[in-house]
Design a protein around this motif. Structure first.
Motif, PDB file in Angstrom:
ATOM      1  N   LEU A   1      41.378  41.602  43.208  1.00 59.74           N
ATOM      2  CA  LEU A   1      40.019  41.202  42.832  1.00 59.74           C
ATOM      3  C   LEU A   1      39.081  41.122  44.029  1.00 59.74           C
ATOM      4  O   LEU A   1      37.888  41.387  43.906  1.00 59.74           O
ATOM      5  CB  LEU A   1      40.045  39.856  42.097  1.00 59.74           C
ATOM      6  CG  LEU A   1      40.736  39.842  40.733  1.00 59.74           C
ATOM      7  CD1 LEU A   1      40.656  38.451  40.122  1.00 59.74           C
ATOM      8  CD2 LEU A   1      40.148  40.880  39.796  1.00 59.74           C
TER       9      LEU A   1
ATOM     10  N   TYR B   1      37.072  42.544  34.924  1.00 62.70           N
ATOM     11  CA  TYR B   1      36.424  41.788  36.005  1.00 62.70           C
ATOM     12  C   TYR B   1      35.389  42.656  36.729  1.00 62.70           C
ATOM     13  O   TYR B   1      34.295  42.186  37.039  1.00 62.70           O
ATOM     14  CB  TYR B   1      37.488  41.303  36.992  1.00 62.70           C
ATOM     15  CG  TYR B   1      36.953  40.509  38.154  1.00 62.70           C
ATOM     16  CD1 TYR B   1      36.684  39.156  38.022  1.00 62.70           C
ATOM     17  CD2 TYR B   1      36.735  41.111  39.388  1.00 62.70           C
ATOM     18  CE1 TYR B   1      36.194  38.422  39.095  1.00 62.70           C
ATOM     19  CE2 TYR B   1      36.257  40.394  40.465  1.00 62.70           C
ATOM     20  CZ  TYR B   1      35.984  39.044  40.321  1.00 62.70           C
ATOM     21  OH  TYR B   1      35.496  38.328  41.377  1.00 62.70           O
TER      22      TYR B   1
ATOM     23  N   ARG C   1      44.474  38.063  45.387  1.00 68.90           N
ATOM     24  CA  ARG C   1      44.152  37.732  43.995  1.00 68.90           C
ATOM     25  C   ARG C   1      44.421  38.992  43.186  1.00 68.90           C
ATOM     26  O   ARG C   1      43.549  39.837  43.032  1.00 68.90           O
ATOM     27  CB  ARG C   1      42.694  37.307  43.856  1.00 68.90           C
ATOM     28  CG  ARG C   1      42.364  36.019  44.584  1.00 68.90           C
ATOM     29  CD  ARG C   1      40.967  35.514  44.269  1.00 68.90           C
ATOM     30  NE  ARG C   1      39.962  36.546  44.479  1.00 68.90           N
ATOM     31  CZ  ARG C   1      38.861  36.676  43.725  1.00 68.90           C
ATOM     32  NH1 ARG C   1      38.619  35.858  42.740  1.00 68.90           N
ATOM     33  NH2 ARG C   1      37.993  37.633  43.985  1.00 68.90           N
TER      34      ARG C   1
ATOM     35  N   GLY D   1      41.560  43.697  35.725  1.00 72.13           N
ATOM     36  CA  GLY D   1      40.757  44.141  36.869  1.00 72.13           C
ATOM     37  C   GLY D   1      39.566  44.972  36.423  1.00 72.13           C
ATOM     38  O   GLY D   1      38.463  44.827  36.957  1.00 72.13           O
TER      39      GLY D   1
ATOM     40  N   ASP E   1      35.269  42.684  44.575  1.00 74.82           N
ATOM     41  CA  ASP E   1      34.106  41.959  45.111  1.00 74.82           C
ATOM     42  C   ASP E   1      33.493  42.716  46.283  1.00 74.82           C
ATOM     43  O   ASP E   1      32.272  42.835  46.394  1.00 74.82           O
ATOM     44  CB  ASP E   1      34.507  40.552  45.553  1.00 74.82           C
ATOM     45  CG  ASP E   1      34.865  39.641  44.387  1.00 74.82           C
ATOM     46  OD1 ASP E   1      34.448  39.927  43.235  1.00 74.82           O
ATOM     47  OD2 ASP E   1      35.570  38.643  44.628  1.00 74.82           O
TER      48      ASP E   1
END
Length: 70
Positions: free
Chosen positions: A51, A21, A11, A18, A55
């Motif tokens: 991504l 996010y 992703r 980024g 996380d």
């Protein structure tokens, strides 16, 4: 940060997306990339951020322990 699953779909988003996010600025993003805490890739002149690595970074952050008021 090791890239353990090469068959997995990445992703990838542009650098600024980024950062948005991940809820950090570009200086912090470059710091995390240098420390290999998040993964980034180059495509032509663009830097793309993974991504999933953001996380993973968020999941690795220590939890804040609240102190009971006495």
């Amino acid at each position: 940060m090791a890239d353990n699953d090469n068959n997995k779909q990445r992703r990838l988003v542009e650098f600024k997306d980024g950062c948005r996010y991940g809820k950090f600025g570009k200086t912090k993003a470059y710091e995390l990339i240098a420390q290999e805490r998040i993964r980034a890739y180059k495509m032509g002149g663009k830097t793309l951020i993974d991504l999933d690595s953001i996380d993973e970074y968020h999941a690795s952050l220590p939890r804040v322990e609240s102190r009971a008021m006495l």
